[in-house]
Design a protein around this motif. Structure first.
Motif, PDB file in Angstrom:
ATOM      1  N   VAL A  43       0.819  -1.210   0.000  1.00  0.00           N
ATOM      2  CA  VAL A  43       0.000   0.000   0.000  1.00  0.00           C
ATOM      3  C   VAL A  43       0.855   1.263   0.000  1.00  0.00           C
ATOM      4  CG1 VAL A  43      -0.211   0.070   2.524  1.00  0.00           C
ATOM      5  CG2 VAL A  43      -1.985   1.123   1.092  1.00  0.00           C
ATOM      6  N   GLU A  44       2.039   1.206   0.626  1.00  0.00           N
ATOM      7  CA  GLU A  44       2.944   2.354   0.639  1.00  0.00           C
ATOM      8  C   GLU A  44       3.789   2.325  -0.629  1.00  0.00           C
ATOM      9  OE1 GLU A  44       3.122   4.865   2.523  1.00  0.00           O
ATOM     10  OE2 GLU A  44       1.971   4.295   4.309  1.00  0.00           O
ATOM     11  N   ARG A  45       3.480   3.211  -1.547  1.00  0.00           N
ATOM     12  CA  ARG A  45       4.143   3.190  -2.847  1.00  0.00           C
ATOM     13  C   ARG A  45       5.657   3.380  -2.737  1.00  0.00           C
ATOM     14  NH1 ARG A  45       0.621   3.906  -7.096  1.00  0.00           N
ATOM     15  NH2 ARG A  45       2.081   5.154  -8.334  1.00  0.00           N
ATOM     16  N   TYR A  46       6.088   4.167  -1.754  1.00  0.00           N
ATOM     17  CA  TYR A  46       7.511   4.453  -1.639  1.00  0.00           C
ATOM     18  C   TYR A  46       8.297   3.251  -1.105  1.00  0.00           C
ATOM     19  CZ  TYR A  46      11.592   7.488  -1.263  1.00  0.00           C
ATOM     20  OH  TYR A  46      12.836   8.060  -1.435  1.00  0.00           O
ATOM     21  N   LEU A  47       7.593   2.224  -0.599  1.00  0.00           N
ATOM     22  CA  LEU A  47       8.263   1.030  -0.097  1.00  0.00           C
ATOM     23  C   LEU A  47       8.338  -0.088  -1.142  1.00  0.00           C
ATOM     24  CD1 LEU A  47       6.792   0.703   3.523  1.00  0.00           C
ATOM     25  CD2 LEU A  47       8.917   1.799   2.800  1.00  0.00           C
ATOM     26  N   ARG A  48       7.688   0.091  -2.252  1.00  0.00           N
ATOM     27  CA  ARG A  48       7.590  -1.005  -3.220  1.00  0.00           C
ATOM     28  C   ARG A  48       8.925  -1.396  -3.815  1.00  0.00           C
ATOM     29  NH1 ARG A  48       1.945   0.917  -6.222  1.00  0.00           N
ATOM     30  NH2 ARG A  48       0.633   0.623  -4.364  1.00  0.00           N
ATOM     31  N   GLU A  49       9.824  -0.439  -3.938  1.00  0.00           N
ATOM     32  CA  GLU A  49      11.152  -0.757  -4.472  1.00  0.00           C
ATOM     33  C   GLU A  49      11.862  -1.771  -3.579  1.00  0.00           C
ATOM     34  OE1 GLU A  49      15.504   1.297  -4.987  1.00  0.00           O
ATOM     35  OE2 GLU A  49      13.752   2.627  -4.879  1.00  0.00           O
ATOM     36  N   LEU A  50      11.707  -1.636  -2.243  1.00  0.00           N
ATOM     37  CA  LEU A  50      12.344  -2.576  -1.322  1.00  0.00           C
ATOM     38  C   LEU A  50      11.877  -4.007  -1.569  1.00  0.00           C
ATOM     39  CD1 LEU A  50      12.248  -0.657   2.092  1.00  0.00           C
ATOM     40  CD2 LEU A  50      14.207  -0.976   0.571  1.00  0.00           C
ATOM     41  N   ALA A  89      10.660   2.195 -10.254  1.00  0.00           N
ATOM     42  CA  ALA A  89       9.920   2.552  -9.039  1.00  0.00           C
ATOM     43  C   ALA A  89       9.579   4.034  -9.029  1.00  0.00           C
ATOM     44  CB  ALA A  89      10.731   2.172  -7.803  1.00  0.00           C
ATOM     45  N   ILE A  90      10.524   4.869  -9.456  1.00  0.00           N
ATOM     46  CA  ILE A  90      10.289   6.315  -9.452  1.00  0.00           C
ATOM     47  C   ILE A  90       9.330   6.712 -10.565  1.00  0.00           C
ATOM     48  CG2 ILE A  90      11.388   8.564  -9.726  1.00  0.00           C
ATOM     49  CD1 ILE A  90      13.950   7.153  -8.549  1.00  0.00           C
ATOM     50  N   ARG A  91       9.512   6.114 -11.744  1.00  0.00           N
ATOM     51  CA  ARG A  91       8.638   6.476 -12.874  1.00  0.00           C
ATOM     52  C   ARG A  91       7.193   6.063 -12.643  1.00  0.00           C
ATOM     53  NH1 ARG A  91      13.103   4.745 -16.357  1.00  0.00           N
ATOM     54  NH2 ARG A  91      12.134   2.694 -16.360  1.00  0.00           N
ATOM     55  N   ASN A  92       6.988   4.854 -12.104  1.00  0.00           N
ATOM     56  CA  ASN A  92       5.637   4.282 -12.069  1.00  0.00           C
ATOM     57  C   ASN A  92       5.016   4.187 -10.679  1.00  0.00           C
ATOM     58  OD1 ASN A  92       5.771   3.828 -14.888  1.00  0.00           O
ATOM     59  ND2 ASN A  92       6.886   1.919 -14.539  1.00  0.00           N
ATOM     60  N   HIS A  93       5.813   4.435  -9.633  1.00  0.00           N
ATOM     61  CA  HIS A  93       5.272   4.276  -8.280  1.00  0.00           C
ATOM     62  C   HIS A  93       5.634   5.460  -7.384  1.00  0.00           C
ATOM     63  CE1 HIS A  93       4.261   0.020  -9.108  1.00  0.00           C
ATOM     64  NE2 HIS A  93       5.371   0.044  -9.831  1.00  0.00           N
ATOM     65  N   PHE A  94       5.944   6.590  -7.974  1.00  0.00           N
ATOM     66  CA  PHE A  94       6.289   7.772  -7.188  1.00  0.00           C
ATOM     67  C   PHE A  94       5.077   8.197  -6.359  1.00  0.00           C
ATOM     68  CE2 PHE A  94       7.311  12.444  -6.881  1.00  0.00           C
ATOM     69  CZ  PHE A  94       8.441  12.282  -6.094  1.00  0.00           C
ATOM     70  N   PRO A  95       5.242   8.339  -5.044  1.00  0.00           N
ATOM     71  CA  PRO A  95       4.068   8.535  -4.168  1.00  0.00           C
ATOM     72  C   PRO A  95       3.296   9.832  -4.397  1.00  0.00           C
ATOM     73  CG  PRO A  95       6.120   8.793  -2.941  1.00  0.00           C
ATOM     74  CD  PRO A  95       6.490   8.240  -4.267  1.00  0.00           C
ATOM     75  N   ALA A 127      -3.017  -6.907  13.965  1.00  0.00           N
ATOM     76  CA  ALA A 127      -3.665  -8.167  13.606  1.00  0.00           C
ATOM     77  C   ALA A 127      -5.080  -7.945  13.072  1.00  0.00           C
ATOM     78  CB  ALA A 127      -3.706  -9.107  14.812  1.00  0.00           C
ATOM     79  N   GLY A 128      -5.734  -6.884  13.515  1.00  0.00           N
ATOM     80  CA  GLY A 128      -7.106  -6.636  13.079  1.00  0.00           C
ATOM     81  C   GLY A 128      -7.227  -5.680  11.914  1.00  0.00           C
ATOM     82  N   ALA A 129      -6.102  -5.101  11.479  1.00  0.00           N
ATOM     83  CA  ALA A 129      -6.144  -4.122  10.385  1.00  0.00           C
ATOM     84  C   ALA A 129      -6.363  -4.814   9.045  1.00  0.00           C
ATOM     85  CB  ALA A 129      -4.846  -3.326  10.349  1.00  0.00           C
ATOM     86  N   PRO A 130      -7.116  -4.205   8.133  1.00  0.00           N
ATOM     87  CA  PRO A 130      -7.304  -4.786   6.799  1.00  0.00           C
ATOM     88  C   PRO A 130      -5.951  -4.957   6.109  1.00  0.00           C
ATOM     89  CG  PRO A 130      -8.840  -2.973   7.161  1.00  0.00           C
ATOM     90  CD  PRO A 130      -7.871  -2.943   8.295  1.00  0.00           C
ATOM     91  N   TRP A 131      -5.743  -6.105   5.489  1.00  0.00           N
ATOM     92  CA  TRP A 131      -4.471  -6.374   4.834  1.00  0.00           C
ATOM     93  C   TRP A 131      -4.371  -5.571   3.543  1.00  0.00           C
ATOM     94  CZ3 TRP A 131      -3.161  -9.145   0.200  1.00  0.00           C
ATOM     95  CH2 TRP A 131      -1.773  -9.314   0.031  1.00  0.00           C
ATOM     96  N   GLU A 132      -3.284  -4.793   3.432  1.00  0.00           N
ATOM     97  CA  GLU A 132      -3.056  -3.970   2.240  1.00  0.00           C
ATOM     98  C   GLU A 132      -1.643  -4.192   1.701  1.00  0.00           C
ATOM     99  OE1 GLU A 132      -5.653  -0.029   2.442  1.00  0.00           O
ATOM    100  OE2 GLU A 132      -4.266  -0.158   4.144  1.00  0.00           O
ATOM    101  N   GLY A 133      -1.189  -5.419   1.802  1.00  0.00           N
ATOM    102  CA  GLY A 133       0.130  -5.741   1.278  1.00  0.00           C
ATOM    103  C   GLY A 133       1.239  -5.654   2.302  1.00  0.00           C
TER     104      GLY A 133
END
Length: 319
Positions: A32-39, A305-311, A195-201
């Motif tokens: 869900v956090e776009r800036y973490l997707r590169e990791l 990541a920067i071109r397509n997932h920049f937050p 544990a109760g939060a909706p899963w968003e990746g």
């Protein structure tokens, strides 16, 4: 039903609900956090992995109960999203109402005691100590660049909000403050919330909290006796712990970078800017940041990541 059974259901129900949802409706998705997707190498996360971690949490749950006689066991009403968007203020800056109660719950104080995400500043050394924050700008403030000024103002805002929320809690709700500064109480609340939060990746946050519990086991609460202490029901190898802690630290470092970017662009913690004039200025700054990151990228993964997932870019929510 005995109070202990009520507490156990309280700890277990959100996680069981999330497991059922993930099994029936969950699909692989990007973080869900776009800036973490590169990791994560731009790979989709799987709900199966999250179900496995939730199952580990359920093994811990029976041992997380708060003894009925403990002050932190007192039931309290919990607002699900206590933020400025849900607080109504009149022209005299008086609070006249709080809205958005549809997901409110009655829970033990130990699970409710926290500083709401909009006001908290955990991770900052000053805020971690609940020390008095800086309230005056540095003497050289006017000589700094605009980006440096915005970063300083955002740091001051977050420290002050955190401090005064905690200070007023200590004054007006001392039992709530006692739970707030109790590490083992807050760890229980963190486990319960994640544990109760909706899963968003994001599965790493919950796994990291479970490893915290494993390392601090049996995470006792003061003023309580635990006559039947058992070994931690979940186990981790040294390699598993090291990888999780390292991955989590990398995510926190990236999130701190993103926080600094938002401060430079004058974007608040939930993505808002003060007005239309600031919006255009923030967009310009975001474009400059993106261009700079692209210029200094060294791998194709970074560039993608920067071109397509920049937050800061406009985007459709992709699952």
């Amino acid at each position: 039903m005995r109070l202990g059974e009520t507490f156990l259901k309280c700890f277990e129900a959100p996680a069981k609900r999330e497991i059922s949802f993930c099994k029936e409706f969950g699909k692989p998705r990007l973080h869900v956090e776009r800036y973490l997707r590169e990791l994560h190498k731009l790979q989709k996360m799987t709900p199966t992995a999250h179900v496995q971690v939730l199952s580990q949490y359920l093994q811990l749950a029976p041992h997380l109960e708060i003894p009925a006689e403990h002050p932190f066991a007192r039931p309290v009403l919990r607002h699900p999203d206590f933020s400025p968007n849900n607080i109504l203020v009149n022209s005299d800056n008086e609070i006249v109402g709080v809205i958005d109660w549809q997901h409110a719950a009655v829970l033990p104080l130990g699970l409710c005691a926290n500083i709401p995400s909009y006001f908290q500043n955990w991770g900052d050394p000053v805020s971690e100590r609940l020390a008095t924050p800086m309230v005056k700008r540095p003497e050289n403030f006017d000589t700094l660049s605009e980006a440096e000024q915005e970063s300083i103002k955002e740091t001051m805002r977050k420290q002050i909000a955190h401090f005064y929320y905690a200070a007023l809690t200590m004054k007006q709700l001392p039992d709530h403050f006692d739970a707030l500064r109790n590490y083992n109480s807050m760890l229980r609340a963190k486990l319960f919330t994640l544990a109760g939060a909706p899963w968003e990746g994001d599965t790493l946050s919950l796994k990291h909290a479970i490893i915290e519990a494993y390392q601090k086991w049996p995470i006792p609460l003061e003023k309580s006796s635990y006559p039947n202490v058992v070994n931690c029901p979940v186990q981790f190898t040294r390699e598993e712990i090291l990888k999780c802690v390292t991955d989590f630290a990398q995510e926190q470092e990236k999130l701190q970078e993103f926080t600094e970017m938002k401060a430079c662009a004058n974007v608040d913690s939930v993505g808002w800017v003060p007005d239309d004039e600031h919006l255009e200025k923030s967009r310009d700054i975001a474009r400059i940041i993106k261009a700079g990151l692209l210029e200094h990228s060294t791998t194709e993964l970074e560039r993608e990541a920067i071109r397509n997932h920049f937050p800061f870019d406009d985007h459709d929510e992709d699952l």
